[in-house]
Design a protein around this motif. Structure first.
Motif, PDB file in Angstrom:
ATOM      1  N   HIS A 138       0.833  -1.201   0.000  1.00  0.00           N
ATOM      2  CA  HIS A 138       0.000   0.000   0.000  1.00  0.00           C
ATOM      3  C   HIS A 138       0.872   1.256   0.000  1.00  0.00           C
ATOM      4  CE1 HIS A 138      -3.579  -2.385   0.550  1.00  0.00           C
ATOM      5  NE2 HIS A 138      -3.089  -2.930   1.653  1.00  0.00           N
ATOM      6  N   ARG A 139       0.250   2.340  -0.296  1.00  0.00           N
ATOM      7  CA  ARG A 139       0.951   3.626  -0.400  1.00  0.00           C
ATOM      8  C   ARG A 139       1.640   3.974   0.921  1.00  0.00           C
ATOM      9  NH1 ARG A 139       0.530   7.861  -3.984  1.00  0.00           N
ATOM     10  NH2 ARG A 139       1.186   9.894  -3.199  1.00  0.00           N
ATOM     11  N   GLY A 140       2.924   4.310   0.827  1.00  0.00           N
ATOM     12  CA  GLY A 140       3.665   4.775   1.987  1.00  0.00           C
ATOM     13  C   GLY A 140       4.109   3.697   2.961  1.00  0.00           C
ATOM     14  N   GLU A 141       3.874   2.438   2.662  1.00  0.00           N
ATOM     15  CA  GLU A 141       4.279   1.378   3.585  1.00  0.00           C
ATOM     16  C   GLU A 141       5.793   1.185   3.571  1.00  0.00           C
ATOM     17  OE1 GLU A 141       0.851  -1.792   4.525  1.00  0.00           O
ATOM     18  OE2 GLU A 141       1.799  -2.109   2.581  1.00  0.00           O
ATOM     19  N   ARG A 142       6.280   0.522   4.609  1.00  0.00           N
ATOM     20  CA  ARG A 142       7.697   0.179   4.719  1.00  0.00           C
ATOM     21  C   ARG A 142       7.918  -1.193   4.070  1.00  0.00           C
ATOM     22  NH1 ARG A 142       5.950   2.237   9.477  1.00  0.00           N
ATOM     23  NH2 ARG A 142       5.768   0.165  10.415  1.00  0.00           N
ATOM     24  N   PHE A 143       8.905  -1.264   3.175  1.00  0.00           N
ATOM     25  CA  PHE A 143       9.078  -2.427   2.299  1.00  0.00           C
ATOM     26  C   PHE A 143      10.548  -2.823   2.288  1.00  0.00           C
ATOM     27  CE2 PHE A 143       9.275  -3.626  -2.487  1.00  0.00           C
ATOM     28  CZ  PHE A 143       9.130  -4.971  -2.205  1.00  0.00           C
ATOM     29  N   LEU A 144      10.828  -4.083   2.605  1.00  0.00           N
ATOM     30  CA  LEU A 144      12.190  -4.621   2.584  1.00  0.00           C
ATOM     31  C   LEU A 144      12.336  -5.588   1.411  1.00  0.00           C
ATOM     32  CD1 LEU A 144      15.033  -5.263   3.699  1.00  0.00           C
ATOM     33  CD2 LEU A 144      13.926  -6.881   5.283  1.00  0.00           C
ATOM     34  N   GLY A 207      12.073   0.452  15.728  1.00  0.00           N
ATOM     35  CA  GLY A 207      11.477  -0.722  16.338  1.00  0.00           C
ATOM     36  C   GLY A 207      10.149  -1.155  15.762  1.00  0.00           C
ATOM     37  N   ARG A 208       9.620  -0.416  14.794  1.00  0.00           N
ATOM     38  CA  ARG A 208       8.301  -0.755  14.255  1.00  0.00           C
ATOM     39  C   ARG A 208       8.356  -1.926  13.283  1.00  0.00           C
ATOM     40  NH1 ARG A 208       6.637   4.858  11.764  1.00  0.00           N
ATOM     41  NH2 ARG A 208       8.834   4.685  11.173  1.00  0.00           N
ATOM     42  N   GLY A 209       9.456  -2.092  12.553  1.00  0.00           N
ATOM     43  CA  GLY A 209       9.537  -3.132  11.540  1.00  0.00           C
ATOM     44  C   GLY A 209       8.939  -2.675  10.222  1.00  0.00           C
ATOM     45  N   VAL A 210       8.953  -3.570   9.248  1.00  0.00           N
ATOM     46  CA  VAL A 210       8.451  -3.258   7.903  1.00  0.00           C
ATOM     47  C   VAL A 210       7.117  -3.966   7.673  1.00  0.00           C
ATOM     48  CG1 VAL A 210      10.741  -2.851   6.942  1.00  0.00           C
ATOM     49  CG2 VAL A 210       9.775  -5.152   6.866  1.00  0.00           C
ATOM     50  N   ASP A 211       6.365  -3.447   6.725  1.00  0.00           N
ATOM     51  CA  ASP A 211       5.042  -4.008   6.441  1.00  0.00           C
ATOM     52  C   ASP A 211       5.095  -5.177   5.460  1.00  0.00           C
ATOM     53  OD1 ASP A 211       3.411  -1.914   7.885  1.00  0.00           O
ATOM     54  OD2 ASP A 211       4.526  -0.646   6.476  1.00  0.00           O
ATOM     55  N   LEU A 212       6.100  -5.179   4.580  1.00  0.00           N
ATOM     56  CA  LEU A 212       6.203  -6.209   3.553  1.00  0.00           C
ATOM     57  C   LEU A 212       7.664  -6.543   3.312  1.00  0.00           C
ATOM     58  CD1 LEU A 212       4.905  -7.939   1.245  1.00  0.00           C
ATOM     59  CD2 LEU A 212       5.182  -5.938  -0.241  1.00  0.00           C
ATOM     60  N   ILE A 213       7.939  -7.840   3.155  1.00  0.00           N
ATOM     61  CA  ILE A 213       9.277  -8.304   2.787  1.00  0.00           C
ATOM     62  C   ILE A 213       9.158  -9.176   1.547  1.00  0.00           C
ATOM     63  CG2 ILE A 213      11.283  -9.682   3.457  1.00  0.00           C
ATOM     64  CD1 ILE A 213      10.677  -9.019   6.368  1.00  0.00           C
ATOM     65  N   LEU A 214      10.001  -8.921   0.560  1.00  0.00           N
ATOM     66  CA  LEU A 214      10.133  -9.781  -0.611  1.00  0.00           C
ATOM     67  C   LEU A 214      11.449 -10.535  -0.463  1.00  0.00           C
ATOM     68  CD1 LEU A 214       8.900 -10.573  -3.396  1.00  0.00           C
ATOM     69  CD2 LEU A 214      10.382  -8.816  -4.399  1.00  0.00           C
ATOM     70  N   ASP A 215      11.358 -11.871  -0.333  1.00  0.00           N
ATOM     71  CA  ASP A 215      12.528 -12.676   0.026  1.00  0.00           C
ATOM     72  C   ASP A 215      12.882 -13.669  -1.066  1.00  0.00           C
ATOM     73  OD1 ASP A 215      14.583 -13.736   1.741  1.00  0.00           O
ATOM     74  OD2 ASP A 215      13.272 -15.446   2.085  1.00  0.00           O
ATOM     75  N   ILE A 216      14.204 -13.801  -1.327  1.00  0.00           N
ATOM     76  CA  ILE A 216      14.701 -14.765  -2.304  1.00  0.00           C
ATOM     77  C   ILE A 216      15.617 -15.805  -1.672  1.00  0.00           C
ATOM     78  CG2 ILE A 216      14.560 -13.134  -4.238  1.00  0.00           C
ATOM     79  CD1 ILE A 216      17.606 -12.680  -3.895  1.00  0.00           C
ATOM     80  N   ILE A 217      15.809 -15.729  -0.346  1.00  0.00           N
ATOM     81  CA  ILE A 217      16.783 -16.587   0.318  1.00  0.00           C
ATOM     82  C   ILE A 217      16.163 -17.838   0.923  1.00  0.00           C
ATOM     83  CG2 ILE A 217      18.545 -16.708   2.119  1.00  0.00           C
ATOM     84  CD1 ILE A 217      19.279 -14.961  -0.294  1.00  0.00           C
ATOM     85  N   GLY A 218      15.022 -17.701   1.582  1.00  0.00           N
ATOM     86  CA  GLY A 218      14.372 -18.872   2.169  1.00  0.00           C
ATOM     87  C   GLY A 218      14.658 -19.021   3.648  1.00  0.00           C
ATOM     88  N   THR A 219      14.779 -20.262   4.098  1.00  0.00           N
ATOM     89  CA  THR A 219      14.803 -20.540   5.530  1.00  0.00           C
ATOM     90  C   THR A 219      15.952 -19.881   6.305  1.00  0.00           C
ATOM     91  OG1 THR A 219      15.819 -22.677   4.983  1.00  0.00           O
ATOM     92  CG2 THR A 219      13.466 -22.660   5.451  1.00  0.00           C
TER      93      THR A 219
END
Length: 326
Positions: A138-144, A207-219
């Protein structure tokens, strides 16, 4: 026609230049004379014998191409011979000709050449589906974004900035890659070889963290990803470069109401991918044509040097995409 074959599972040296007959388009298909083809990590995994083509797909690697339509199959009306297109394919891109489903072809964005267009389909389809559809950014969210300097990462950073004005963070392996990602729009790039990304994300977000993470590494990243997510955060996993199996503590999922999902694009039905193509043409093509978003090209190599392209990709020093030209 010249093609690249995988003679048996193994290292880059198993990619061999050979000759095969030119394929013929069937109903709802077109034949593309390839001017350029993108190189992607799924090609590497297929070469290693770990990612077989789905039923009916060519055994030739290559998931995205750009070129000129030279023949159309029965029932095709939306494309004609001579049209310049880029296309998402299930295989066959490392060649001089390739068959593509008509609904997965898109016009080359105005102002882009064949090389740039060939670097678009696989990464842009993947990012659109996983960041904006599954991940619901969403607009303005924190994204990793993990692996921010790769083809997926550079695309995700640019689209998240242009379409959602997101607060973007990323991880990279070198200082050079970190600096490049910040020029693309990342607020901060974290060198994972020197810093714990979870600790750094906590610091950067108070300390809030991010709203969405896109991950390519796995476990290997999963526990730190869960720590890095804000309440009601979403984790989208699209590759498992670090391995698919491991143990995690599920308590953060319950306590923070987290969502963990993932997807792989290649085996999905054509109609699913066609819906993504329509969204890209509507929402992303104007950004490409205006120059707000661009495919990042690391290097262009002749088709005969496909093995070298794979070596470069596996060495981990590539920023953006490698493209092959027949």
């Amino acid at each position: 026609m010249k093609v690249i074959e995988i003679i048996h599972p193994g290292g880059p040296e198993v990619l061999q230049l050979t000759e095969r007959p030119v394929p013929r388009p069937g109903p709802g298909e077109v034949l593309i004379q390839i001017k350029a083809a993108g190189v992607n990590r799924p090609d590497v995994v297929q070469r290693q014998g770990l990612y077989p083509p789905p039923p009916g797909a060519p055994d030739i690697p290559g998931l995205e191409v750009a070129g000129t339509i030279t023949a159309v199959g029965p029932g095709v009306s939306q494309w004609q011979r001579g049209d310049a297109v880029c296309a998402l394919v299930t295989g066959g891109g490392y060649a001089e000709y390739c068959v593509a489903v008509t609904d997965l072809c898109l016009p080359i964005p105005k102002g882009l050449d064949f090389v740039q267009a060939a670097a678009i389909p696989e990464t842009f389809f993947t990012v659109w589906h996983n960041v904006f559809e599954r991940g619901q950014l969403h607009r303005g969210e924190r994204f990793l974004v993990h692996g921010g300097a790769g083809g997926i990462g550079t695309t995700a950073i640019q689209l998240a900035r242009a379409l959602r004005q997101a607060e973007i963070y990323t991880t990279c392996g070198t200082s050079e890659k970190c600096r490049f990602c910040e020029t693309l729009g990342a607020r901060a790039a974290i060198c994972y070889r020197r810093e714990d990304f979870a600790a750094r994300i906590a610091e950067l977000t108070a300390g809030r963290g991010v709203d969405l993470i896109l991950d390519i590494i796995g476990t290997p990243y999963l526990p730190r990803n869960l720590r890095s997510l804000a309440e009601d955060g979403r984790l989208v996993i699209i590759a498992v470069q670090g391995g698919p199996k491991g143990e995690i503590n599920l308590l953060p999922v319950f306590l923070k109401r987290l969502t963990i999902t993932g997807s792989t694009l290649r085996p999905r039905p054509p109609e699913v991918k066609a819906a993504i193509a329509r969204q890209l043409h509507r929402h992303v093509w104007p950004l490409l044509e205006s120059g707000q978003v661009r495919p990042i090209i690391h290097k262009v190599l002749p088709l005969a040097q496909a093995a070298e392209a794979h070596r470069l990709l596996e060495e981990g020093e590539v920023i953006g995409k490698i493209v092959l030209i027949p």
